[in-house]
Design a protein around this motif. Structure first.
Motif, short mmCIF file in Angstrom:
data_model
loop_
_atom_site.label_atom_id
_atom_site.label_comp_id
_atom_site.label_asym_id
_atom_site.label_seq_id
_atom_site.Cartn_x
_atom_site.Cartn_y
_atom_site.Cartn_z
N PHE A 1 47.24 34.97 34.85
CA PHE A 1 46.47 35.09 36.09
C PHE A 1 45.02 34.69 35.86
O PHE A 1 44.33 35.25 34.99
N ASP A 2 44.57 33.71 36.64
CA ASP A 2 43.20 33.20 36.53
C ASP A 2 42.38 33.78 37.69
O ASP A 2 42.54 33.37 38.84
N VAL A 3 41.51 34.73 37.37
CA VAL A 3 40.70 35.39 38.40
C VAL A 3 39.81 34.40 39.13
O VAL A 3 39.62 34.49 40.36
N ASP A 4 39.27 33.43 38.43
CA ASP A 4 38.39 32.45 39.06
C ASP A 4 39.14 31.56 40.05
O ASP A 4 38.57 31.09 41.03
N ARG A 5 40.42 31.36 39.80
CA ARG A 5 41.22 30.52 40.70
C ARG A 5 41.68 31.28 41.93
O ARG A 5 41.85 30.69 43.00
#
Length: 254
Positions: free
Chosen positions: A205-209
């Motif tokens: 999981f990419d928080v920035d994305r």
């Protein structure tokens, strides 16, 4: 989730059974069973074991009789299912048209139906788009319509408003049942399931994305201790449904 359809049996026999107009023998020994007793036994089987367990043989076992003896009372499973649905429709408590304004009355309707599906989750697997129209089902419909009688809506709008509330109760109860089923099948609560999968999720999981999903998901998870809280969702959604109906009611009185 639907596995059965009401109204799929012999319509003539079903209506006779529902309304008690079938011919009764004048002579001979008193029948060992009654339609009511058979129906209640079938409901108990479905409540305890699920709709998949419902069969004439299983109901007969519960009653302590041979399976073939049931067919002298009920033609088959399809007609029995209609009897079951109509019977639970008779489990009404406070009248829907009791004291209070339309909003309070519709709220009682929603809560009563939500509770009914919680007592009998197998009902969520029965499609009633072609109802058998038994006495209890018709009485329930008539009573619930009175919740919006005399508030300025047309007859079609009354029916549509009631349908909206009932469908909301059904969908909310279905999510509750699915949550319970997931816990039963996995042997894990939602909190335990998410904790077990969190390490993997953190790797991908990419928080920035997905910044909004990350923020909102975290807030909801902390509030509910799960990804979803069926009871909270029911309360929140019911208020919004009633708010929307309020706009319609106000527009008719202006």
């Amino acid at each position: 989730m639907t596995t059965e359809y009401s109204g799929s049996g012999d319509p003539t026999r079903t209506m006779e059974l529902l309304w008690g107009v079938q011919a009764r023998p004048r002579r001979g020994p008193k029948p060992r069973l009654t339609i009511e007793r058979i129906t209640q036994a079938a409901i108990e089987v479905a409540d305890e074991e699920g709709l998949g367990a419902l069969a004439m043989r299983r109901v007969a076992e519960r009653l302590g009789v041979g399976a073939m003896s049931l067919y002298t009372y009920v033609p088959g499973k399809a007609e029995l299912l209609d009897l079951m649905v109509d019977a639970v429709c008779g489990e009404r408590s406070a009248p829907a048209d009791a004291d209070g304004g339309w909003r309070e009355r519709l709220e009682r309707v929603a809560r009563a139906n939500w509770a009914l599906y919680r007592r009998h989750p197998w009902m969520l697997q029965v499609a009633t788009v072609r109802p058998a129209l038994g006495p209890n089902a018709l009485a329930k419909y008539d009573e619930e319509l009175r919740a919006v009688e005399g508030i300025g809506l047309t007859d079609v709008e009354m029916d549509s408003v009631l349908t909206l509330v009932l469908q909301y109760a059904v969908s909310s109860a279905r999510l509750l049942a699915e949550t319970a089923e997931a816990q039963s099948r996995t042997g894990m609560t939602d909190e335990e399931w998410w904790a077990a999968h969190a390490p993997l999720l953190e790797k991908v999981f990419d928080v920035d994305r997905y910044p909004v999903a990350a923020r909102v998901g975290a807030a909801a998870g902390e509030a509910h201790q799960a990804a979803y809280d069926p009871e909270y969702a029911f309360e929140f959604g019911l208020a919004r449904v009633l708010d929307g109906i309020g706009v319609l009611v106000e527009s008719r009185s202006s």
